[in-house]
Design a protein around this motif. Structure first.
Motif, PDB file in Angstrom:
ATOM      1  N   ASN A  61      40.663  37.435  49.457  1.00 17.67           N
ATOM      2  CA  ASN A  61      40.288  38.720  48.890  1.00 17.67           C
ATOM      3  C   ASN A  61      41.473  39.669  49.090  1.00 17.67           C
ATOM      4  O   ASN A  61      42.165  39.593  50.110  1.00 17.67           O
ATOM      5  CB  ASN A  61      39.053  39.264  49.619  1.00 17.67           C
ATOM      6  N   ASP A  68      41.712  42.534  50.174  1.00 17.41           N
ATOM      7  CA  ASP A  68      41.681  43.315  51.414  1.00 17.41           C
ATOM      8  C   ASP A  68      41.908  42.473  52.662  1.00 17.41           C
ATOM      9  O   ASP A  68      41.971  43.002  53.780  1.00 17.41           O
ATOM     10  CB  ASP A  68      40.380  44.110  51.533  1.00 17.41           C
ATOM     11  N   ARG A 101      31.886  32.931  49.414  1.00 13.39           N
ATOM     12  CA  ARG A 101      32.835  33.789  50.119  1.00 13.39           C
ATOM     13  C   ARG A 101      32.551  33.712  51.603  1.00 13.39           C
ATOM     14  O   ARG A 101      31.394  33.815  52.019  1.00 13.39           O
ATOM     15  CB  ARG A 101      32.716  35.228  49.611  1.00 13.39           C
ATOM     16  N   TRP A 113      40.928  36.812  42.125  1.00 11.40           N
ATOM     17  CA  TRP A 113      40.497  38.178  42.387  1.00 11.40           C
ATOM     18  C   TRP A 113      41.283  39.171  41.549  1.00 11.40           C
ATOM     19  O   TRP A 113      42.477  39.007  41.324  1.00 11.40           O
ATOM     20  CB  TRP A 113      40.709  38.548  43.853  1.00 11.40           C
ATOM     21  N   ASN A 171      41.408  45.060  42.971  1.00 13.78           N
ATOM     22  CA  ASN A 171      40.471  45.957  43.669  1.00 13.78           C
ATOM     23  C   ASN A 171      39.380  45.205  44.420  1.00 13.78           C
ATOM     24  O   ASN A 171      38.573  45.800  45.130  1.00 13.78           O
ATOM     25  CB  ASN A 171      39.835  46.940  42.684  1.00 13.78           C
ATOM     26  N   GLY A 172      39.340  43.872  44.273  1.00 16.21           N
ATOM     27  CA  GLY A 172      38.379  43.068  45.019  1.00 16.21           C
ATOM     28  C   GLY A 172      36.954  43.157  44.533  1.00 16.21           C
ATOM     29  O   GLY A 172      36.043  42.659  45.202  1.00 16.21           O
ATOM     30  N   THR A 173      36.719  43.776  43.373  1.00 16.22           N
ATOM     31  CA  THR A 173      35.350  43.921  42.858  1.00 16.22           C
ATOM     32  C   THR A 173      35.087  43.070  41.622  1.00 16.22           C
ATOM     33  O   THR A 173      33.955  42.988  41.164  1.00 16.22           O
ATOM     34  CB  THR A 173      35.050  45.388  42.505  1.00 16.22           C
ATOM     35  N   GLU A 174      36.126  42.458  41.081  1.00 12.85           N
ATOM     36  CA  GLU A 174      35.976  41.617  39.898  1.00 12.85           C
ATOM     37  C   GLU A 174      36.712  40.301  40.087  1.00 12.85           C
ATOM     38  O   GLU A 174      37.654  40.195  40.874  1.00 12.85           O
ATOM     39  CB  GLU A 174      36.509  42.321  38.641  1.00 12.85           C
ATOM     40  N   ASN A 212      31.762  40.554  37.477  1.00 10.32           N
ATOM     41  CA  ASN A 212      31.715  41.349  38.706  1.00 10.32           C
ATOM     42  C   ASN A 212      31.031  40.528  39.797  1.00 10.32           C
ATOM     43  O   ASN A 212      30.598  39.388  39.560  1.00 10.32           O
ATOM     44  CB  ASN A 212      31.013  42.690  38.481  1.00 10.32           C
ATOM     45  N   LEU A 213      30.914  41.081  40.975  1.00  4.24           N
ATOM     46  CA  LEU A 213      30.385  40.325  42.111  1.00  4.24           C
ATOM     47  C   LEU A 213      28.882  40.121  42.056  1.00  4.24           C
ATOM     48  O   LEU A 213      28.324  39.393  42.881  1.00  4.24           O
ATOM     49  CB  LEU A 213      30.772  41.011  43.423  1.00  4.24           C
ATOM     50  N   LYS A 214      28.233  40.732  41.089  1.00  2.00           N
ATOM     51  CA  LYS A 214      26.801  40.489  40.880  1.00  2.00           C
ATOM     52  C   LYS A 214      26.562  39.379  39.864  1.00  2.00           C
ATOM     53  O   LYS A 214      25.409  39.048  39.565  1.00  2.00           O
ATOM     54  CB  LYS A 214      26.114  41.772  40.423  1.00  2.00           C
TER      55      LYS A 214
END
Length: 448
Positions: free
Chosen positions: A216, A218, A236, A259, A262-265, A282-284
């Motif tokens: 990721n 981050d 993950r 990734w 921004n780590g969200t997509e 996205n992560l959902k």
């Protein structure tokens, strides 16, 4: 040697260009001295006077070492000290060590007092002081971590760049039983190590087929693909507590992802209607965009650091080649044309260059090209295949896998293909593959 990145204004092609590099070090060193109290006077410098010596180029400083042997010091102790200095300097990717000051840009002088202190000075050929630092030592246990800290400070003082010594690599480790696929006994471990391969921590050993880890952005978790009786799943794992989360349950057959910064997509490879395509989600699990829609197979997605470009592999031309999708211009174009099998592209940390594996004379070798694909250079010329390349976080080294006997092992080279060495010291019967590297996770020193 043809430059790989047309956006960089400075490249080292020969030793004759080194004085220009050295002048840039003087500028940076003088600025550092002004803030460190070494000089009482400051001189304003224009940005035009400072030459970019970080980023991706083949430049390395030529350095000699002069280690003062204290009275009563044991030869084995001094040998260890010199060995540690050489290892850290060479593995940084920023220095070559020479025997004579006449062949060098700078000289590193070391004074070591066992159980008391270690002090380092760096001088230019013109005997200009560029670095002066001392560190206290209470016992011999402190020597190794102290030298590591010292070299890190040297790197930062001279280049303004942080070292990658404490960064982290995650890879897949497997005990070989002579079979893969249906008869495989699983047990694909996710293992984390450091730049030297000296630290090791098993992140996951659940007896499953866990592959394709990706850090990721981050540095707090790792994405990976897990294969089991229910099919493939993207999961993950949290680095801090080891908790594993399944991201998507009902999306079909998944195989790896990349990734966004921004780590969200994510961009993932997903099988629908018999062929693989690339999807941005996205992560959902919500599909935000279907990037490819062809009868060919697309895989190996790698999102650029600025999120504006995507590298992937496709057989749409009849051979397996690397393609690029430009999200700004909405264009997709082919990147590789030499050979019939080019795979596993990886962006440099600044998005300017790409390393990949290409088959040549029945073996995979590593190649590097600029992001437009106009300049290509072969990096390896090994008798065994070199595959799965990834960049170090600072863009100065490349990690990849190659065979040792019948096992895959992790190796490192500099970005110009030199200084090849093993990362780990695992023995026969163990294979290592699918590496991923981040600077955002930092190992603690041996003193902590």
């Amino acid at each position: 040697m043809m430059p790989l990145n047309r956006n960089h204004s400075f490249y080292i092609r020969s030793y004759n260009q080194l004085p220009m590099l050295l002048r840039s070090f003087f500028i940076i060193a003088f600025i550092a001295m002004a803030f460190s109290g070494y000089s009482q006077e400051t001189t304003p410098f224009s940005e035009k006077d400072i030459i970019d010596i970080v980023g991706l180029n083949y430049g390395r400083l030529q350095l000699t070492m002069d280690v003062e042997t204290p009275i009563g010091a044991e030869s084995g102790e001094m040998d260890q000290l010199v060995s540690l200095l050489r290892k850290n300097l060479l593995w940084s990717g920023m220095f070559d060590i020479r025997d004579s000051i006449d062949d060098s840009d700078i000289q590193l002088k070391i004074r070591y007092v066992p159980g008391q202190m270690i002090r380092a000075w760096i001088y230019s050929q013109e005997e200009v002081l560029l670095f002066d630092e001392s560190k206290s030592l209470l016992d011999t246990v402190q020597v190794e971590p102290t030298i590591l800290e010292l070299v890190e400070e040297i790197i930062f003082q001279l280049t303004g760049e942080k070292s990658i010594f404490r960064s982290a690599i995650v890879y897949v480790r497997k005990e070989n039983n002579g079979s893969f696929g249906k008869n495989d006994n699983g047990n694909y471990e996710l293992v984390m190590t450091d730049t030297f391969g000296s630290k090791s921590k098993v992140l996951l050993n659940d007896g499953k087929f866990n592959i394709l880890p990706r850090w990721n952005p981050d540095g707090r978790s790792v994405l990976f693909t897990s294969l089991g009786k229910q099919g493939s799943r993207l999961k993950r794992i949290d680095i801090e507590d080891g908790k594993v989360q399944t991201l998507f349950e009902e999306m079909g057959k998944l195989s790896g992802g990349t990734w966004g910064n921004n780590g969200t997509e994510l961009i993932i490879t997903l099988v629908k209607r018999g062929n693989t395509d690339l999807f941005r989600i996205n992560l959902k699990g919500k599909i935000l965009e279907k990037i490819t829609s062809r009868s060919s197979s697309e895989s190996n997605p790698r999102w650029s650091p600025d999120n504006n470009r995507l590298l992937f592999v496709s057989n749409r031309s009849g051979s397996i080649q690397i393609y690029q999708r430009d999200f700004i211009n909405k264009e997709t174009f082919r990147m590789t044309f030499e050979g019939s099998y080019n795979v596993e592209p990886s962006w440099s940390n600044d998005g300017a260059n790409i390393v990949y594996a290409g088959k040549k004379d029945r073996k995979f070798q590593l190649f590097i090209m600029d992001r437009e694909g106009q300049y290509v250079q072969q990096l390896t010329h090994n008798n065994e295949s070199s595959e799965q390349p990834i960049w170090s976080p600072n863009g100065r080294q490349i990690l990849f896998i190659a065979k040792v006997g019948s096992d895959q092992k992790l190796f490192l080279i500099r970005a110009d293909g030199t200084f090849r060495r093993r990362l780990t010291d695992s023995g026969p019967g163990i294979s290592e593959f699918n590496p991923t590297w981040t600077s955002h996770f930092q190992w603690k020193t041996g003193k902590n």
